[in-house]
Design a protein around this motif. Structure first.
Motif, PDB file in Angstrom:
ATOM      1  N   ILE A 156     -29.727  72.439 -11.715  1.00  0.00           N
ATOM      2  CA  ILE A 156     -30.033  71.572 -10.574  1.00  0.00           C
ATOM      3  C   ILE A 156     -30.170  72.401  -9.299  1.00  0.00           C
ATOM      4  O   ILE A 156     -30.993  72.103  -8.430  1.00  0.00           O
ATOM      5  CB  ILE A 156     -28.984  70.438 -10.427  1.00  0.00           C
ATOM      6  N   THR A 157     -29.404  73.495  -9.190  1.00  0.00           N
ATOM      7  CA  THR A 157     -29.559  74.392  -8.046  1.00  0.00           C
ATOM      8  C   THR A 157     -30.936  75.047  -8.069  1.00  0.00           C
ATOM      9  O   THR A 157     -31.631  75.112  -7.049  1.00  0.00           O
ATOM     10  CB  THR A 157     -28.463  75.474  -8.056  1.00  0.00           C
ATOM     11  N   SER A 158     -31.336  75.546  -9.227  1.00  0.00           N
ATOM     12  CA  SER A 158     -32.639  76.202  -9.354  1.00  0.00           C
ATOM     13  C   SER A 158     -33.773  75.231  -9.065  1.00  0.00           C
ATOM     14  O   SER A 158     -34.772  75.591  -8.424  1.00  0.00           O
ATOM     15  CB  SER A 158     -32.792  76.787 -10.757  1.00  0.00           C
ATOM     16  N   MET A 207     -31.141  83.618  -2.044  1.00  0.00           N
ATOM     17  CA  MET A 207     -31.298  84.971  -1.524  1.00  0.00           C
ATOM     18  C   MET A 207     -32.407  85.722  -2.260  1.00  0.00           C
ATOM     19  O   MET A 207     -32.949  86.694  -1.742  1.00  0.00           O
ATOM     20  CB  MET A 207     -29.976  85.731  -1.603  1.00  0.00           C
ATOM     21  N   ARG A 208     -32.772  85.274  -3.459  1.00  0.00           N
ATOM     22  CA  ARG A 208     -33.885  85.888  -4.191  1.00  0.00           C
ATOM     23  C   ARG A 208     -35.233  85.342  -3.729  1.00  0.00           C
ATOM     24  O   ARG A 208     -36.276  85.900  -4.044  1.00  0.00           O
ATOM     25  CB  ARG A 208     -33.752  85.622  -5.691  1.00  0.00           C
ATOM     26  N   ALA A 238     -19.451  84.802   2.156  1.00  0.00           N
ATOM     27  CA  ALA A 238     -19.194  85.677   3.296  1.00  0.00           C
ATOM     28  C   ALA A 238     -19.359  87.144   2.914  1.00  0.00           C
ATOM     29  O   ALA A 238     -19.884  87.957   3.706  1.00  0.00           O
ATOM     30  CB  ALA A 238     -17.789  85.421   3.839  1.00  0.00           C
ATOM     31  N   LYS A 239     -18.946  87.500   1.710  1.00  0.00           N
ATOM     32  CA  LYS A 239     -19.087  88.884   1.252  1.00  0.00           C
ATOM     33  C   LYS A 239     -20.546  89.278   1.064  1.00  0.00           C
ATOM     34  O   LYS A 239     -20.884  90.470   1.081  1.00  0.00           O
ATOM     35  CB  LYS A 239     -18.314  89.078  -0.053  1.00  0.00           C
ATOM     36  N   LEU A 240     -21.403  88.284   0.884  1.00  0.00           N
ATOM     37  CA  LEU A 240     -22.836  88.549   0.765  1.00  0.00           C
ATOM     38  C   LEU A 240     -23.518  88.617   2.134  1.00  0.00           C
ATOM     39  O   LEU A 240     -24.728  88.830   2.217  1.00  0.00           O
ATOM     40  CB  LEU A 240     -23.510  87.452  -0.075  1.00  0.00           C
TER      41      LEU A 240
END
Length: 264
Positions: A250-252, A1-2, A25-27
């Protein structure tokens, strides 16, 4: 999202009671719990698929998505696709459909290994020892320890050129939880320590562009004939706690790999 290059269209899990699905979902992200079947229904709406399921599940997912014209980024330790470490080879993989992000330990250690090797000094042996908090080792991580070790070792041999390598993973139950730490050992004939230290510092700055919590605990030092370097990976502390740097790194790296593809 960034990201300035990516938009999250779907967050798809396999457990209807997943706290991660609730958080997404809250995002405001569209969510579903029906796994690969749901993804296939909406495949024409996405360009990139990040698979963070398990090594066993990824093999099936890769088969389903093969030839679909989508970039599949594998965050599991399944030994499929082409190994990708953003600071080493991401820019050269423009036509690859299945990018393998190796493992969290791979993403922590391989930049250092590459920094040592690119000085032109031959590596005779490389060992990577990663320690992570038990609280950051979920069910899939524990189930896939063997795949983790095998895939990390294969990638270490590939990127280091060393004839002999070893990967070790320690899951630490300490409370309070420990940050991820990775130590790289290398046997090098007549190492130029000043050159090695400079190369590692340059690499550190490159990794920190997408993983700000990547830091040097010990610069390359000669101990008992071995070159030893230690790094820490501390996460951003968004949904996951900051000590779960093994998951953040690993996500980054996967996000950076996708961004590199979009930029190119």
């Amino acid at each position: 999202m960034r990201s300035s290059y990516l938009r999250c269209d779907y967050f798809i899990g396999r457990n209807q009671q997943s706290a991660g699905l609730d958080y997404a979902a809250k995002l405001g992200v569209r969510c579903d719990h029906r796994g690969i079947d749901k993804l296939v229904e909406h495949l024409d709406e996405v360009d990139v698929v990040f698979d963070a399921s398990s090594a066993q599940a990824h093999v099936q997912h890769a088969q389903v998505l093969e030839g679909q014209g989508k970039l599949l980024i594998n965050l599991t330790p399944a030994d499929t696709g082409v190994w990708c470490v953003p600071t080493i080879n991401s820019s050269t993989l423009r036509d690859v459909e299945n990018l393998n992000m190796v493992t969290c330990g791979g993403q922590a250690s391989l930049p250092i290994v590459h920094a040592l090797r690119r000085t032109g000094q031959h590596l005779n042996y490389v060992e990577a020892v990663s320690s992570i908090s038990a609280r950051s080792a979920g069910a899939a991580t524990r189930l896939n320890v063997n795949e983790y070790l095998c895939t990390t070792e294969k990638a270490l041999k590939h990127f280091s050129g060393a004839p002999s390598v070893k990967s070790i993973l320690n899951i630490n139950p300490a409370d309070p939880p420990v940050d991820m730490q990775t130590t790289v050992f290398a046997l090098i004939d007549k190492p130029d320590m000043a050159e090695l230290r400079h190369s590692v510092r340059v690499m550190l700055d490159q990794v920190r562009q997408y993983m700000p919590g990547y830091s040097l605990i010990m610069e390359p030092s000669l101990i008992d004939g071995k070159v030893v370097t230690m790094v820490r990976a501390r996460g951003a502390g968004d949904y996951l706690p900051a000590y779960a740097g093994n998951l953040d790194i690993i996500t980054s790296a996967a996000v950076r790999a996708a961004e590199d593809r979009c930029r190119n």
